[in-house]
Design a protein around this motif. Structure first.
Motif, PDB file in Angstrom:
ATOM      1  N   CYS A  25       0.864  -1.180   0.000  1.00  0.00           N
ATOM      2  CA  CYS A  25       0.000   0.000   0.000  1.00  0.00           C
ATOM      3  C   CYS A  25       0.902   1.232   0.000  1.00  0.00           C
ATOM      4  O   CYS A  25       2.068   1.164   0.387  1.00  0.00           O
ATOM      5  N   THR A  26       0.352   2.341  -0.451  1.00  0.00           N
ATOM      6  CA  THR A  26       1.090   3.598  -0.478  1.00  0.00           C
ATOM      7  C   THR A  26       0.326   4.628   0.338  1.00  0.00           C
ATOM      8  O   THR A  26      -0.872   4.828   0.131  1.00  0.00           O
ATOM      9  N   VAL A  27       1.039   5.262   1.261  1.00  0.00           N
ATOM     10  CA  VAL A  27       0.468   6.289   2.126  1.00  0.00           C
ATOM     11  C   VAL A  27       1.160   7.606   1.794  1.00  0.00           C
ATOM     12  O   VAL A  27       2.392   7.682   1.777  1.00  0.00           O
ATOM     13  N   ARG A  28       0.377   8.651   1.517  1.00  0.00           N
ATOM     14  CA  ARG A  28       0.941   9.969   1.235  1.00  0.00           C
ATOM     15  C   ARG A  28       1.081  10.714   2.554  1.00  0.00           C
ATOM     16  O   ARG A  28       0.110  11.136   3.163  1.00  0.00           O
ATOM     17  N   VAL A  36       4.509   0.576   1.562  1.00  0.00           N
ATOM     18  CA  VAL A  36       4.614  -0.348   2.682  1.00  0.00           C
ATOM     19  C   VAL A  36       4.227  -1.742   2.205  1.00  0.00           C
ATOM     20  O   VAL A  36       3.145  -1.928   1.648  1.00  0.00           O
ATOM     21  N   ASP A  37       5.104  -2.712   2.434  1.00  0.00           N
ATOM     22  CA  ASP A  37       4.807  -4.109   2.130  1.00  0.00           C
ATOM     23  C   ASP A  37       3.699  -4.577   3.064  1.00  0.00           C
ATOM     24  O   ASP A  37       3.810  -4.428   4.291  1.00  0.00           O
ATOM     25  N   LEU A  38       2.635  -5.132   2.514  1.00  0.00           N
ATOM     26  CA  LEU A  38       1.503  -5.544   3.349  1.00  0.00           C
ATOM     27  C   LEU A  38       1.883  -6.629   4.347  1.00  0.00           C
ATOM     28  O   LEU A  38       1.279  -6.726   5.415  1.00  0.00           O
ATOM     29  N   GLY A  39       2.892  -7.420   4.053  1.00  0.00           N
ATOM     30  CA  GLY A  39       3.349  -8.434   4.992  1.00  0.00           C
ATOM     31  C   GLY A  39       3.973  -7.849   6.241  1.00  0.00           C
ATOM     32  O   GLY A  39       4.067  -8.522   7.265  1.00  0.00           O
ATOM     33  N   ALA A  40       4.384  -6.589   6.191  1.00  0.00           N
ATOM     34  CA  ALA A  40       5.007  -5.926   7.336  1.00  0.00           C
ATOM     35  C   ALA A  40       4.000  -5.148   8.178  1.00  0.00           C
ATOM     36  O   ALA A  40       4.324  -4.704   9.279  1.00  0.00           O
TER      37      ALA A  40
END
Length: 59
Positions: A25-28, A36-40
């Motif tokens: 996912c990408t957070v601005r 951010v890797d979804l696994g993390a």
């Protein structure tokens, strides 16, 4: 807000979710986009926008 694991602990990406797919996912944030890797990811939640700034008081 997305909380995710990094080496040595966890950190937060606070901002607007701009994209998400099967792997990340990408957070601005204020400092720019954070992928951010979804696994993390350990937690995520909606956070309301900050209140408007108050005008300085003059005495």
């Amino acid at each position: 807000m997305v909380r995710y694991r990094i080496p040595g602990g966890v950190t937060d990406a606070l901002g607007e979710l701009v994209s998400a797919n099967d792997g990340e996912c990408t957070v601005r944030t204020r400092r720019g986009d954070v992928a951010v890797d979804l696994g993390a990811v350990t937690a995520a939640k909606a956070v309301p926008p900050p209140p408007p700034r108050r005008r300085p008081r003059t005495d």
